[in-house]
Write a protein that holds these residues in place. Structure first.
Motif, PDB file in Angstrom:
ATOM      1  N   PRO A 113       1.626   8.636   0.787  1.00  0.00           N
ATOM      2  CA  PRO A 113       0.842   8.002   1.841  1.00  0.00           C
ATOM      3  C   PRO A 113       0.192   9.002   2.778  1.00  0.00           C
ATOM      4  O   PRO A 113       0.722  10.091   3.016  1.00  0.00           O
ATOM      5  CB  PRO A 113       1.891   7.158   2.585  1.00  0.00           C
ATOM      6  CG  PRO A 113       3.169   7.916   2.392  1.00  0.00           C
ATOM      7  CD  PRO A 113       3.077   8.499   1.014  1.00  0.00           C
ATOM      8  N   SER A 117       0.993   4.042  -2.972  1.00  0.00           N
ATOM      9  CA  SER A 117       0.616   5.434  -2.682  1.00  0.00           C
ATOM     10  C   SER A 117       1.638   6.419  -3.238  1.00  0.00           C
ATOM     11  O   SER A 117       1.302   7.572  -3.533  1.00  0.00           O
ATOM     12  CB  SER A 117       0.476   5.633  -1.169  1.00  0.00           C
ATOM     13  OG  SER A 117       1.745   5.682  -0.532  1.00  0.00           O
ATOM     14  N   ASP A 122       0.835  -1.211   0.000  1.00  0.00           N
ATOM     15  CA  ASP A 122       0.000   0.000   0.000  1.00  0.00           C
ATOM     16  C   ASP A 122       0.866   1.257   0.000  1.00  0.00           C
ATOM     17  O   ASP A 122       0.559   2.240  -0.697  1.00  0.00           O
ATOM     18  CB  ASP A 122      -0.915   0.007   1.229  1.00  0.00           C
ATOM     19  CG  ASP A 122      -1.976  -1.080   1.174  1.00  0.00           C
ATOM     20  OD1 ASP A 122      -2.219  -1.627   0.075  1.00  0.00           O
ATOM     21  OD2 ASP A 122      -2.556  -1.391   2.233  1.00  0.00           O
TER      22      ASP A 122
END
Length: 642
Positions: A357, A351, A347
Motif C-alpha cells: 500500500p 495492494s 484495496d
C-alpha cells in the motif's frame, strides 16, 4: 493435461491408528487441557489423561455390548464433547464410526443405517431417538440405540467419561440400559449413553480392548462418511485410519504459524462433515485445544468466551459476519463509514499482491482499524488472526476484505473422497480466487476435458456397496475423478470453475459454469442464494433469495409497510434494482451469451430444514428446480419478473 505435485512432508507408519495419539499424549502430558466441554454457559476443561480414560471406559462398554472389530457404530448428534469420546472409543474397540447429520430426515437416516449396516446407534436426545424409532422396523440390523442426553432429574453424578451426569437410554428408540443403570440425569449436560457404556464396560478386561486395537492398522477402515447427496442417494465414502492421519498431520505441518503449542479453536461445524472431522483429529494428534459450540445461535457468545487462536469454517460463516456487520452499521446510520472501511480493506489487501500500500492507503487503513476492523476481529473472538475456509467457494472480494481487516482466511478445496482439503492457500502463499496449491504429498492433475484429478494418501478407498461408482471415481493410475472443472497455474495454484454435471448448455450451444457468476451475485449483502438456470433454454436466468435481516432493513429504509413480507415485495421495482446491481457486477465478468438476462426473487430463503440445502450448505439444484418449476418457466419468455 497439466499436473502439479507438492513434496511430501509426513509419512504414516503401516501400523499406525488414530487412537495412538491419545495414549501417547496422555502419557507425555496428562494434565494438559485438550478439550473443553460446554455445560450451559461454561466450558469445562478435559485433560488428556481424562480424555484417554473416557475413551477406554466407553470402548470397554462397546465391547461389553457386543461390538467387535469391523462393526459399524453410528453417531447421530450435533458436535459436542461426547461425539469425540464416542468416535475415539469406537476406534479403540476396533470398530467403524458412521456419522449422521442431526438434520437428517427419517428417510435419510434409514438409508445410511441400512447401507452401512449399523448395529449400534448413539443419538443426542429424545427427539432424535423418536426420529429413529419411526424407521426402526425398516432397519432390522440395528439392535441397540443409546441416548446421550437423558431426561432431567434431581440427582447428578460424575461419570467415567468426564461428563457431569449419568443417564439411562431412551426407550423411544427401543434402547436398553445396562443392568442396574440409573435413568437419572442432571439437567445440564447429561451423558446417558456414556454412563451406560462405562458401567457395562467395568466388567471388560483391559486385555480385550488391547486385542481389539491390535486388529487395526493404518489401512483399516475408520469411518464411513456419507456425501451430502445433492443429486441422488448419499454415497458412503470408506475412509481409512491412514487417510485421516495423513490429512491431519499434513495440514498441521503445512500451517506451522496456525498450529503452535498454545493454539486453540472452537468447533461449530457438524462432525458428520469430513471438514470438522479433520479438525478434530488434527487437534488430538497435535495436542492442541478444542472447545465445542453445538448451537450456532450461541456462536458469537462462545467465540467471545473461548477466544480461539484460529478458526475452521465454511464461507457462509464469514459471509454472515460481514453481512451482519454491514447491516448493523447501515441501520445505525454509519453505513457510509462502513462502506468506506470495507473498500479500504479490499484495496489494502489487493495492494499486498502488487508491491504494497501507498502512504494514503496506509493512513486510511490505520484510521479504519481503530474505528471498524478491531470490532470485527473482536466479534471473531479477538485473538484469532487466521482461519481456514472450505466446503464451498469463498468470493475473492470477501477474502480480500478479511485479509484487509487483519484476519486471513485461507481458502482450500477438497471432497469427502479426499478426506477434506487436497489443496489450500497458506500464509506467504495466498492467491485470491484460487483454492491454493496441493498439500504436501498430493498430486493435482487437470484432464484434457478440464476435470480436476487428485492422487495421494488422503484418498478414500471406495464407496460402500457401490463398486460401479468406485470404478468410475478411481482410475487405474490411482487418481480420483472429482467431477469438478479447474485450471492449474504453473506454480500449482488451482482454480475451480464449476462442476461437470452442473454445466448449463444453452439452446445456442454455449457452455456456462454457473458457480463463478453465482458467487459474485451472492457477494451482495442483500442476497443469500443465487442459482443459475438455462440448460437447453435461450439464455441464462437466475433464482435469487434474500438475506432475511438485510431484506427487513431495505424494507424499512425504502418506506415499505412493516407488515410487508418478501413475498409481497418480490417484484418491487426498487428491490429488483438492488438485485440487478449484483447481477450487473457478475455479468461484467463474462460475455453476453453467458450473462444472466433475467432473474426472479423467491419468496423465501433456501434452508437445510426445507431441504434446498445440504447440511454442508450446498444447493440441491434438482430439488430447487422441481420445487420452483413455475418460477423457472416464468423466466422464459414472459411473466411479471425482474
Amino acid at each position: 493435461m497439466r499436473e502439479y505435485t507438492s513434496a511430501p512432508a509426513v509419512s504414516i507408519a503401516d501400523d499406525a491408528t488414530l487412537t495412538d495419539a491419545v495414549l501417547r499424549n496422555a502419557g507425555r502430558d496428562p494434565d494438559h487441557v485438550l478439550l473443553r466441554r460446554k455445560d450451559g454457559d461454561r466450558f469445562i476443561p478435559i485433560t488428556q489423561a481424562r480424555f484417554r480414560d473416557a475413551m477406554h471406559a466407553t470402548a470397554r462398554g462397546l465391547v461389553a455390548r457386543g461390538v467387535t472389530p469391523g462393526d459399524r457404530v453410528g453417531i447421530l448428534s450435533r458436535s459436542r464433547y461426547e461425539w469425540t469420546v464416542l468416535d475415539y472409543a469406537i476406534w479403540a474397540a476396533g470398530a467403524v464410526t458412521v456419522p449422521i447429520y442431526e438434520t437428517s430426515s427419517p428417510d435419510q437416516i434409514e438409508w445410511i443405517l441400512a447401507d452401512a449396516g449399523v448395529e449400534v446407534l448413539v443419538v443426542e436426545d429424545a427427539e432424535l431417538a423418536g426420529r429413529v424409532a419411526s424407521i426402526r422396523a425398516d432397519v432390522p440390523a440395528l439392535r441397540e440405540v443409546l441416548v446421550i442426553e437423558a431426561e432431567p432429574s434431581a440427582t447428578s453424578t460424575d461419570d467415567a467419561a468426564g461428563s457431569s451426569s449419568a443417564a439411562g437410554a431412551s426407550s423411544a428408540a427401543g434402547a436398553s440400559s445396562a443392568a442396574g443403570a440409573s435413568s437419572a440425569a442432571g439437567a445440564s449436560s447429561a451423558a446417558g449413553a456414556l454412563a451406560i457404556l462405562a458401567e457395562a464396560g467395568a466388567a471388560v478386561d483391559e486385555g480385550q480392548l488391547t486385542a481389539a486395537r491390535a486388529t487395526q492398522n493404518a489401512d483399516s477402515l475408520a469411518t464411513i462418511i456419507y456425501t451430502s447427496g445433492t443429486t441422488a442417494r448419499p454415497k458412503g465414502c470408506e475412509i481409512t485410519h491412514r487417510a485421516l492421519l495423513f490429512i491431519a498431520d499434513d495440514t498441521v505441518a503445512m500451517l506451522p504459524s496456525m498450529f503452535t503449542q498454545h493454539s486453540s479453536t472452537l468447533l461449530f461445524l457438524p462432525l458428520a462433515h469430513v471438514f470438522a472431522r479433520m479438525l478434530q483429529v488434527g487437534v488430538v494428534q497435535g495436542a492442541f485445544e478444542l472447545s465445542y459450540s453445538p448451537d450456532t445461535r450461541d456462536l458469537l457468545a462462545d467465540l467471545a468466551h473461548t477466544r480461539p487462536t484460529f478458526l475452521l469454517a465454511v464461507p457462509r460463516v464469514f459471509e454472515k459476519v460481514h453481512a451482519g456487520a454491514r447491516t448493523k452499521a447501515h441501520g445505525e446510520g454509519r453505513g457510509r463509514i462502513f462502506d468506506a472501511a470495507e473498500q479500504t480493506a479490499v484495496d489494502y489487501s489487493e495492494s499486498l499482491d502488487h508491491g504494497g500500500p501507498g502512504l494514503g492507503l496506509k493512513l486510511r487503513h490505520r484510521v479504519f482499524d481503530k474505528l471498524v476492523y478491531g470490532k470485527l476481529r473482536a466479534a471473531l473472538g479477538g485473538r484469532a488472526r487466521i482461519a481456514v475456509s472450505g466446503g464451498a467457494p469463498l468470493s475473492p472480494r470477501l477474502g480480500h476484505f478479511y485479509r484487509g481487516i487483519g484476519f486471513i482466511v485461507l481458502e482450500g478445496y477438497g471432497l469427502t473422497e479426499t478426506t477434506a482439503p487436497a489443496t489450500a492457500n497458506r500464509p506467504g502463499a495466498i492467491r485470491m480466487g484460487t483454492v491454493g496449491q496441493p498439500l504436501p504429498g498430493v498430486t493435482v492433475r487437470i484432464a484434457d476435458d478440464g476435470e480436476v484429478l487428485i492422487r495421494g494418501p488422503l484418498l478414500f478407498r471406495g464407496y460402500r456397496n457401490n463398486e460401479t461408482a468406485t470404478k468410475e471415481a478411481l482410475d487405474s493410475e490411482g487418481f480420483l475423478h472429482t467431477g469438478d472443472l479447474g485450471e492449474l497455474d504453473d506454480d500449482g495454484f488451482l482454480r475451480i470453475v464449476g462442476r461437470k454435471k452442473e454445466l448449463l448448455v444453452t439452446a445456442g450451444g454455449k457452455n456456462v459454469a454457473p458457480a463463478p457468476l453465482e458467487h459474485i451475485i451472492t457477494s451482495s449483502p442483500l442476497i443469500s442464494q443465487a442459482m443459475l438456470v438455462g440448460d437447453g433454454r435461450p439464455y441464462i436466468a437466475a433464482l435469487v433469495t434474500l438475506e432475511p435481516d438485510a431484506f427487513e432493513r431495505w424494507r424499512d429504509q425504502a418506506g415499505r409497510p412493516a407488515t410487508a413480507s418478501l413475498a409481497d415485495l418480490a417484484a418491487d421495482p426498487q428491490l429488483c434494482a438492488e438485485v440487478q446491481k449484483a447481477v450487473d457486477t457478475a455479468n461484467a465478468t463474462v460475455s453476453r451469451a453467458e450473462s444472466v438476462r433475467r432473474f426472479v426473487i423467491l419468496p423465501e430463503d433456501f434452508t437445510v430444514e426445507g431441504g434446498e440445502l445440504t447440511p454442508s450448505l450446498k444447493v440441491r439444484r434438482s430439488l430447487v428446480l422441481k420445487r420452483y418449476a413455475d418460477a423457472v418457466e416464468g423466466l422464459y419468455p414472459t411473466g411479471e419478473r425482474c
